[in-house]
Write an enzyme that holds these catalytic residues in place. Structure first.
Site, short mmCIF file in Angstrom:
data_model
loop_
_atom_site.label_atom_id
_atom_site.label_comp_id
_atom_site.label_asym_id
_atom_site.label_seq_id
_atom_site.Cartn_x
_atom_site.Cartn_y
_atom_site.Cartn_z
N ASN A 199 0.87 -1.17 0.00
CA ASN A 199 0.00 0.00 0.00
C ASN A 199 0.91 1.23 0.00
OD1 ASN A 199 -2.39 -1.57 0.22
ND2 ASN A 199 -2.07 -1.76 2.43
N GLN A 224 -2.25 2.81 3.19
CA GLN A 224 -1.02 2.74 3.98
C GLN A 224 -1.22 3.47 5.30
OE1 GLN A 224 2.53 4.33 2.09
NE2 GLN A 224 3.86 3.56 3.71
N HIS A 232 6.68 -1.33 3.38
CA HIS A 232 6.55 -2.74 3.80
C HIS A 232 5.76 -3.51 2.76
CE1 HIS A 232 3.33 -0.31 5.58
NE2 HIS A 232 2.54 -1.36 5.41
N HIS A 285 3.30 -6.73 2.37
CA HIS A 285 2.48 -7.72 3.04
C HIS A 285 2.64 -9.04 2.29
CE1 HIS A 285 -0.17 -4.79 5.31
NE2 HIS A 285 0.27 -4.00 4.35
P1 AMP Z 1 -0.46 -0.71 5.90
O1 AMP Z 1 -1.89 -0.43 6.26
O2 AMP Z 1 -0.24 -1.23 4.52
O3 AMP Z 1 0.41 0.50 6.22
O4 AMP Z 1 0.01 -1.89 6.85
C1 AMP Z 1 0.47 -1.69 8.14
C2 AMP Z 1 0.34 -3.00 8.85
O5 AMP Z 1 1.13 -2.97 10.00
C3 AMP Z 1 -1.09 -3.33 9.30
O6 AMP Z 1 -1.50 -4.55 8.69
C4 AMP Z 1 -0.97 -3.45 10.81
O7 AMP Z 1 -1.77 -4.47 11.34
C5 AMP Z 1 0.50 -3.75 10.99
N1 AMP Z 1 1.10 -3.37 12.26
C6 AMP Z 1 0.98 -2.20 12.90
N2 AMP Z 1 1.70 -2.22 14.04
C7 AMP Z 1 2.30 -3.43 14.10
C8 AMP Z 1 3.19 -4.08 15.02
N3 AMP Z 1 3.58 -3.45 16.12
N4 AMP Z 1 3.58 -5.34 14.77
C9 AMP Z 1 3.17 -5.98 13.65
N5 AMP Z 1 2.35 -5.44 12.74
C10 AMP Z 1 1.91 -4.18 12.96
#
Ligand code: AMP
Length: 131
Positions: free
Chosen positions: A104, A111, A117, A119
């Site tokens: 994203n 995002q 990152h 997924h």
């Molecule tokens: P995005 O929405 O593409 O920015 O994805 C961010 C992702 O990070 C989401 O799926 C969250 O669930 C995940 N996330 C946020 N904080 C943490 C954390 N501390 N450990 C693991 N995943 C996380």
């Protein structure tokens, strides 16, 4: 009567913003908060998503604080390829025969953490198109 203002869309930090380096993923990389690590090397870290959207949901992040995909440059081409290979490696390691990778880029695309990152999602049938 004045036209109402559209709702504000949260701005992503820019690459030059020092705060961009201090996301929750930056804190994970610095070991300040724990993660459920599945892979690590000198260029990236992979760990389980805290809110999994499928039986397997792993995030692959570069150690370099790239904010989002559209802020990556030619100098990151090798790193971006490496992240994809690590995504495939993690999928194999997790026993997935099929999987999806998602990046994203920007708030409009969903995002929420402004450190690039990937997924890696799998372990159940995945519908298309995504939401
Ligand atoms: P995005 O929405 O593409 O920015 O994805 C961010 C992702 O990070 C989401 O799926 C969250 O669930 C995940 N996330 C946020 N904080 C943490 C954390 N501390 N450990 C693991 N995943 C996380």
């Amino acid at each position: 009567m004045a036209t109402p203002e559209p709702p504000a869309v949260p701005d992503a930090p820019s690459a030059s913003d020092p705060a961009a380096n201090d996301t929750i993923f930056g804190r994970i990389l610095r070991g300040e908060i724990p993660c459920d690590q599945v892979y690590a090397d000198e260029r990236c870290l992979a760990f389980r998503d805290v809110a999994p959207q499928a039986p397997v949901h792993v995030l692959v992040i570069p150690r370099a604080p790239i904010v989002r995909l559209d802020q990556a440059g030619e100098e990151h081409a090798g790193l971006l390829g490496h992240l994809l290979l690590v995504a495939a490696r993690v999928a194999r390691q997790e026993g997935l025969t099929g999987f999806r990778t998602v990046i994203n880029s920007g708030a409009e695309a969903g995002q929420s953490v402004f450190h690039l990152h990937l997924h890696v999602i799998g372990g159940r049938p995945l519908a298309w198109p995504p939401g």
